[in-house]
Structure formats: structure tokens, C-alpha cells
Design a protein around this motif. Structure first.
Motif, short mmCIF file in Angstrom:
data_model
loop_
_atom_site.label_atom_id
_atom_site.label_comp_id
_atom_site.label_asym_id
_atom_site.label_seq_id
_atom_site.Cartn_x
_atom_site.Cartn_y
_atom_site.Cartn_z
N THR A 370 0.81 -1.21 0.00
CA THR A 370 0.00 0.00 0.00
C THR A 370 0.85 1.26 0.00
N ARG A 371 0.28 2.30 -0.58
CA ARG A 371 0.96 3.59 -0.64
C ARG A 371 0.68 4.40 0.63
N GLY A 372 1.58 5.29 0.94
CA GLY A 372 1.44 6.11 2.14
C GLY A 372 0.77 7.44 1.84
N ASP A 373 0.94 8.39 2.76
CA ASP A 373 0.29 9.70 2.66
C ASP A 373 0.62 10.41 1.35
N ARG A 374 1.87 10.27 0.91
CA ARG A 374 2.33 11.02 -0.26
C ARG A 374 2.35 10.17 -1.52
N LEU A 375 1.60 9.06 -1.52
CA LEU A 375 1.48 8.14 -2.65
C LEU A 375 2.80 7.42 -2.94
N ALA A 376 3.72 7.44 -1.99
CA ALA A 376 4.93 6.63 -2.09
C ALA A 376 4.72 5.36 -1.26
N PHE A 377 5.48 4.33 -1.56
CA PHE A 377 5.39 3.08 -0.81
C PHE A 377 6.21 3.24 0.48
N SER A 378 5.62 3.90 1.45
CA SER A 378 6.34 4.35 2.64
C SER A 378 6.97 3.21 3.42
N ASN A 379 6.23 2.12 3.61
CA ASN A 379 6.76 1.01 4.40
C ASN A 379 7.98 0.39 3.74
N GLY A 380 7.96 0.30 2.40
CA GLY A 380 9.13 -0.23 1.69
C GLY A 380 10.33 0.68 1.83
N ILE A 381 10.10 1.98 1.79
CA ILE A 381 11.20 2.94 1.95
C ILE A 381 11.83 2.81 3.33
N ILE A 382 11.00 2.70 4.35
CA ILE A 382 11.50 2.60 5.72
C ILE A 382 12.23 1.27 5.93
N ALA A 383 11.69 0.19 5.36
CA ALA A 383 12.34 -1.13 5.49
C ALA A 383 13.72 -1.12 4.83
N LEU A 384 13.81 -0.52 3.64
CA LEU A 384 15.10 -0.43 2.95
C LEU A 384 16.11 0.35 3.77
N ALA A 385 15.68 1.48 4.32
CA ALA A 385 16.58 2.31 5.12
C ALA A 385 17.08 1.56 6.34
N ALA A 386 16.20 0.82 7.00
CA ALA A 386 16.59 0.10 8.22
C ALA A 386 17.65 -0.95 7.92
N VAL A 387 17.46 -1.73 6.86
CA VAL A 387 18.43 -2.79 6.53
C VAL A 387 19.75 -2.17 6.08
N ALA A 388 19.68 -1.08 5.31
CA ALA A 388 20.91 -0.42 4.85
C ALA A 388 21.72 0.11 6.03
N VAL A 389 21.06 0.67 7.02
CA VAL A 389 21.76 1.17 8.21
C VAL A 389 22.47 0.02 8.92
N VAL A 390 21.81 -1.12 9.02
CA VAL A 390 22.44 -2.29 9.66
C VAL A 390 23.71 -2.68 8.91
N LEU A 391 23.66 -2.69 7.57
CA LEU A 391 24.84 -3.04 6.77
C LEU A 391 25.96 -2.01 6.96
N ILE A 392 25.60 -0.74 6.95
CA ILE A 392 26.62 0.31 7.09
C ILE A 392 27.34 0.19 8.43
N VAL A 393 26.58 -0.02 9.47
CA VAL A 393 27.18 -0.15 10.80
C VAL A 393 28.00 -1.43 10.90
N SER A 394 27.48 -2.52 10.35
CA SER A 394 28.17 -3.82 10.45
C SER A 394 29.50 -3.80 9.71
N PHE A 395 29.57 -3.11 8.56
CA PHE A 395 30.79 -3.08 7.76
C PHE A 395 31.55 -1.77 7.92
N ASP A 396 31.21 -1.01 8.96
CA ASP A 396 31.97 0.18 9.32
C ASP A 396 32.07 1.18 8.16
N ALA A 397 31.06 1.20 7.29
CA ALA A 397 30.98 2.13 6.16
C ALA A 397 32.21 2.04 5.26
#
Length: 686
Positions: A370-397
């Protein structure tokens, strides 16, 4: 408006109506920076990776860097040509997933879906980490804080993308075009100065480069061939992001397929020019670039040591080309650092769309569809950001560590997608009689066939050369994601089967009787209200139920009940161990066992408190009881709320979730406290 909603509106903006979706579609001038920024930014680090790998064999190996770049360009031309076929044949936005699922089956589609999701996540981690390193190189005070900077950049990108595709594209268009112009200017000025013999050498040109043990003789033998193949596979990072356009076709203005194909051609042409320009200028300025500069680079016969700061290849080239004109150098380095961060925007557009399609097909949680308030797929955007942050921290950027995980997933999707397209054209040819159409289809099949051969070969090389360097982590992640996605689909299939409406008469049979039970802890207004509601429903059997925890209190309750002459019998359950939940659940199950065709409705009086601190004054017996009864077949739990005086005005403070957020799985915020329940012998109710 609550402060949380005010902050959300400030960052994300006002909700957009569903019928405004057409206004968010992108023209080619904005679609190019939105969907091609990943591939364009690869120019910033693909040459680094080529030179970094060749440096293992010493300075002499750099002579082969243009030929490695040429091989990468050939693959890029074939892949772009192949994907132009894809966007015309499958314009719905499913991209590789749709192509493979349609032509190779569901298992292949899920495999490609897992590969692309991993690749998009790594795109964010690699791009943002690379941008953070560029920033640290330009601003020394950021050294040692790359991880924190990278995480902050992910948060900024997430916020911008939550505002919508068009808004984020407009914000990122100018920096992307500035980057293209900066690299173009550097290529032209550098070429002219080289032709005139006025091109200065790079700052690292005077340093020696020591080959690693085993490569003292250069690129000879099997080891040299494998190293050359590894350099080629690292350079193929320049191809990442091409597939994003095939996933983003629905975001283009009409004619969608034609505009997407044109954008693909522009992407390919610009990437080729940039890659060759940087590689050739690196050779012309004699750039020395090593994985471990402190030990591999030599000055006056001794290693340069840890104090030496190695700038990226583009930074060294820009310093030479624009020697004497510092502003141009700073524009190039700043634009490069920005585009590396913005490259992640391609993933922020591709990942949510693909996740939405996979969720629609039941392979990911429904909330991602489902799309969010701004017609973007908000949950997918947030999920992507969360996993990317885990990778960045795990591999020390560290880009050099993350890049080894890269490319594997995208070339798996490339190869399987082109295989699916070959089957697609073969199937259409079997039923086509028009000679002109048959000629066109055969030509398209040849293009996709060459694509299969080339991307498949690159995939084999990548797996051989990068498996032990970290690619196995990506393959493991894909395998885990594949299993999880199949398990999610199996769950949804099982739920759908259980909930399906049958056409047999048995599905239409009503319960023989309705047996209602009202739980009682005291004779007070909440209890009387629940009793009234139960009577209004006109059940076949109605009884009140309490639990005998304290005989004196139970006797007093029954006396009060009889004094009021209530027209419902009150039954007290024995509880020698002073339990409340277990006797009620057991009583309900006994009734179900005696009359399995009866429907049991359990009415629970609830009172609503208005302050959060009031919750700690009451126990949670009702919640435990509800949780147990929910798992009992044939039982319905009905809550009857009673608002206490402290909750007055709470309805005015209530702000429900914005449109669509409930469907996305958002948790509604309670006003100041949540309903609590006076269950039998609720200690807080006494």
C-alpha cells in the motif's frame, strides 16, 4: 494538532489524494536522475575498483585498465539493449521479477526478487558509504565519523523519498546534472591539456607501487588471469542500476515504455563516456591507487606509512586537470560526493516498487503493497533504510568491504531476466505469422541471447573471483530471503484457504444456539451496561459469571446481585488456587465440548482511563483472558467500554492515523491511556 503529527507534516508534507497519482508521473528530464543516478554514480567508484585490483600486480598492470574498461562497456551496451526490449514487453513495473515469473516460473521469479532486494539494499549501503568517505577526504574533521555521517545521510534520503517520487526527483535532479557536467568538463579540459602536452601528473604519480607476493612478474599465468577477471568483475559495478528503470516504468509519463527506453539509452551513453574518460585520464596522469597505500605505495624506497591520505581516483584526476583553478576541483569533488549519496535514491525508488509487487503476490507482508500519505510506498522505503543502516554499521561504512558483496545479485537477475526474454520471444514466434513481426522478434531474441551469454559469463567470473571475498554473504542473504518469501506465501495461501467461502450448504448453517456470558467482578455501572448489551442481542442462553477467589467477597457480590433482582443468573466458579483466567477458559471449553454447534459470546466490561499513569493502577487480567479466548474455536469476545471521568475530552485529543496508514500496518496512537478492563476480581477495580 499533536506534536508528532506536526513534525510528520513538516518533514513529509500533507497527504495526497489517490486521484492525484497521475500528477506524480515523471518526465524524462527528471526520470533520468531519479532512476539512473545509481548507474551514473558507479563511474565514481568503478574505476577505483578496477585500478585497486590491478594494483595487486604492480604499476605495469595499469596498462590493461583501458581494455578492462572496454570489456565492461561491451557488457553495458548489451545489457542496455536487452533492457530496452524488457521495458517494451513488460511495462507494468515488475521488471526482472515479472519477466522471470512469467517465462521461467514462480521459483525463478522469487529467486530474482530476492537477488534484486539484496542488490538494492547494498546499493544504498555502498553509495552512502562511498559518499561519506569522499566527504571525509574533503573535510578532515569528519575522519573517523564516516559511519555516523552515512547513517545520517540515509535518514535524510528516507525523509525526502517519503515526500514522494516527484518531490525527491526534483530535489535530486540538479545535483545529478551538475555531476554530469563536472565530469564532462573534466574530460574535455583534461583531453585538451593532454593533447597539448600540458596535463600535470597526479599527486601520486611520483610514488612507486609494490606488487603483492606472487605477482612480482605482473599479470602472468593463471593467477594473473584470475586477477584480470577480478578487476573486470569489480568494474562491472558500473552496470548496477540499469534494471531499476525496468522496475520503474509505471512512474514515467506516457508513452511510458518509449520514455523508459529513451532514458535507458541516455543512461548507457553517458555512463560509457564517463567511464572511458576517467580510466584514460587516470592513465594519462599516472594515478597510483592501492588497497593498502601505507604499505603498497613507496616514496624514496620506503612505504609512505599511515600518515599518507589516498584521495579517490576522480579527486586526483580533478586536482591535476584543474591545477591552478581550485574552484573547478572543488566542484568536481563535491558533485562526486553528492552523486554517490544520491545514487542510493535509485534503490529508494526501485526497492519499494518491487517489494510492493512481491507483497501483492503474497511473498512479502501485505503492508508493503500500500501507498502512504504522499502516494509513495512508505513502508518499503523505511524497510530499505533500516536494513541499509544495519549493513553500514556492520561493515563500518567501508566501501572496499561492501563492494565485494555487490554485483552478485544484479548479475543473477540480469542473466535470469535475459533467459526469460529469450523464452518470451520464442513463445511469441510460435504463434506469429506476420513476416515483419517475426523478423523483429528474431532480432530481439538475438539481442537477449547475446545478453544471456555475456551476463552469464560475468556472473560466473564474479562468483569465482568474489566468493571468498564476501560474495558468499550475499548468496546466503538471498537464500535466507528466498526461504522467508516462500514461507510468507505459504502462510497467505493457507490463510486464504481457511477463509474461503464454500458453496456447500454446510458453510451457510447458522449456530444452533447463542450462549452469552457476562463476566462480573462487581455490581457496578460497567457490569450493568455489559449486561444490558448482552440482553439486547437476545441470546438463547444468558448468564453472568464470576470467579470465587475470596468467599466473603463472592458472597457479598451474590447478595448485592439478588438485592437488585437482576434477571440473569450469576454463577460463581471455584478457584482454590486463586486463579482467574484458567477457570473461565476451562468453563468456556467445557460448554463448547457439551454443545459444539453453539456460539459462545463472552462480554467483558471495560472502562477507559484518560491518563497513562492510571494504567499502572490496574492489572491486565482482561488482556490475558482475551488472549486465551481468542484461540478457542466458536468463541466471540465482545468488549463493552465504559468511559471514566478522567477520559472526558480524550476524544477531542484523538488523532487517528492518516489515510492509508492503517492498511500499511501503522499502530494507532491512543489519546492518553488505553482501555483497561474490570475483569472478575480485577485488583485495580476494588
Amino acid at each position: 494538532m499533536p506534536i508528532t503529527d506536526a513534525v510528520k507534516r513538516l518533514l513529509v508534507g500533507r497527504p495526497v489524494r489517490s486521484d492525484k497519482l497521475g500528477e506524480t508521473l515523471l518526465p524524462k528530464r527528471i526520470a533520468l536522475p531519479v532512476f539512473a543516478s545509481d548507474a551514473l554514480s558507479s563511474v565514481a567508484y568503478a574505476p577505483d575498483e578496477i585500478l585497486l585490483t590491478l594494483a595487486i600486480a604492480g604499476t605495469g598492470a595499469y596498462l590493461l585498465s583501458p581494455w578492462v574498461a572496454l570489456a565492461v562497456v561491451l557488457v553495458l551496451v548489451v545489457v542496455v539493449s536487452s533492457y530496452r526490449q524488457n521495458v517494451h514487453a513488460y511495462p507494468s513495473g515488475g521488471g526482472d521479477y515479472e519477466v522471470v515469473t512469467t517465462n521461467l516460473g514462480r521459483t525463478g521469479g522469487v529467486t530474482v526478487g530476492a537477488a534484486l532486494l539484496c542488490d538494492y539494499t547494498l546499493t544504498v549501503a555502498v553509495s552512502v558509504s562511498s559518499g561519506a568517505q569522499y566527504a571525509a577526504a574533503a573535510l578532515p574533521f569528519l575522519n573517523g565519523h564516516e559511519v555516523l555521517l552515512a547513517v545520517g545521510l540515509v535518514v535524510v534520503l528516507t525523509t525526502l523519498n517519503l515526500r514522494g517520487v516527484r518531490e525527491s526527483g526534483s530535489a535530486f535532479a540538479i545535483p545529478t546534472y551538475v555531476f554530469m557536467a563536472a565530469i564532462g568538463a573534466m574530460a574535455v579540459v583534461g583531453g585538451v591539456r593532454w593533447a597539448l602536452g600540458e596535463l600535470p601528473a597526479a599527486e601520486s604519480a611520483g610514488l612507486g607501487l609494490v606488487a603483492e607476493p606472487g605477482y612480482e612478474a605482473g599479470l602472468t599465468g593463471l593467477g594473473g588471469a584470475l586477477l584480470l577477471a577480478r578487476a573486470f568483475s569489480s568494474g562491472c559495478a558500473a552496470l548496477t542500476g540499469v534494471e531499476a528503470i525496468s522496475n520503474g516504468v509505471p512512474a514515467f509519463r506516457k508513452p511510458k515504455s518509449q520514455n523508459a527506453a529513451t532514458t535507458l539509452a541516455l543512461l548507457g551513453g553517458i555512463s560509457i563516456v564517463m567511464l572511458f574518460a576517467i580510466i584514460l585520464l587516470a592513465r594519462a596522469t599516472h594515478v597510483q591507487f592501492a588497497e593498502d597505500p601505507a604499505t603498497q605505495l613507496i616514496r624514496d624506497g620506503a612505504p609512505v606509512g599511515d600518515s599518507y591520505v589516498q584521495d579517490p581516483v576522480i579527486g586526483q584526476i580533478a586536482q591535476s586537470v584543474f591545477a591552478g583553478f581550485a574552484p573547478a576541483f572543488f566542484v568536481v569533488t563535491a558533485a562526486t560526493g553528492v552523486i554517490l549519496v544520491l545514487a542510493a535514491n535509485t534503490a529508494f525508488n526501485g526497492f519499494p516498487v518491487l517489494a510492493s509487487i512481491l507483497a501483492r503476490d503474497g511473498f512479502l507482508p501485505r503492508q508493503l503493497h500500500t501507498r502512504g500519505d504522499r502516494l509513495a510506498f512508505s513502508n518499503g522505503i523505511i524497510a530499505l533504510a533500516a536494513v541499509a543502516v544495519v549493513l553500514i554499521v556492520s561493515f563500518d561504512a567501508q566501501v572496499t568491504r561492501l563492494i565485494q558483496l555487490y554485483v552478485v545479485g544484479v548479475f543473477i537477475s540480469f542473466t535470469m531476466s535475459q533467459t526469460g526474454m529469450v523464452k518470451h520471444w520464442t513463445r511469441l514466434l510460435a504463434g506469429e505469422t506476420d513476416p515483419r513481426e517475426r523478423t523483429r522478434m528474431r532480432r530481439s531474441r538475438v539481442i537477449n541471447g547475446v545478453g544471456v551469454a555475456m551476463t552469464g559469463s560475468v556472473l560466473v567470473i564474479v562468483l569465482i573471483t568474489k566468493f571468498t571475498h564476501g560474495a558468499w554473504i550475499t548468496l546466503l542473504g538471498m537464500a535466507v530471503l528466498f526461504v522467508v518469501m516462500r514461507a510468507i506465501r505459504k502462510h497467505y495461501d493457507r490463510v486464504a484457504e481457511e477463509m474461503a467461502v464454500e458453496s456447500t450448504p454446510a458453510a451457510k448453517v447458522l449456530p444452533s444456539r447463542v450462549h452469552a456470558i457476562v463476566l462480573v467482578s462487581k455490581v457496578h455501572r460497567p457490569t450493568l451496561r455489559a449486561l444490558a448489551y448482552a440482553r439486547v442481542s437476545r441470546p438463547s442462553v444468558l448468564e453472568a459469571l464470576t470467579v470465587d477467589v475470596d468467599p466473603e467477597e463472592t458472597a457479598d457480590l451474590q447478595r448485592r446481585w439478588n438485592e437488585l433482582d437482576l434477571p440473569v443468573p450469576l454463577k460463581a466458579l471455584e478457584s482454590p488456587y486463586r486463579e482467574i483466567t484458567r477457570p473461565i477458559v476451562q468453563y468456556v471449553r467445557d460448554l463448547r465440548r457439551e454443545s459444539p454447534r453453539d456460539l459462545l459470546v463472552v462480554y467483558i466490561p471495560e472502562y477507559v482511563v484518560g491518563h497513562w499513569w492510571e494504567q499502572v493502577l490496574h492489572n491486565q487480567t482482561a488482556l490475558r483472558l482475551k488472549g486465551r479466548l481468542l484461540f478457542t474455536p466458536g468463541v466471540v469476545v465482545a468488549s463493552v467500554p465504559f468511559q471514566l471521568s478522567s477520559s472526558e475530552g480524550a476524544e477531542d485529543r484523538w488523532r487517528g492515523p492518516a489515510a492509508g496508514s492503517v492498511r500499511q500496518g501503522a499502530v494507532a496512537r491512543r489519546p492518553a491511556g488505553r482501555p483497561d478492563s474490570p475483569t472478575p476480581h480485577d485488583g485495580g477495580d476494588r
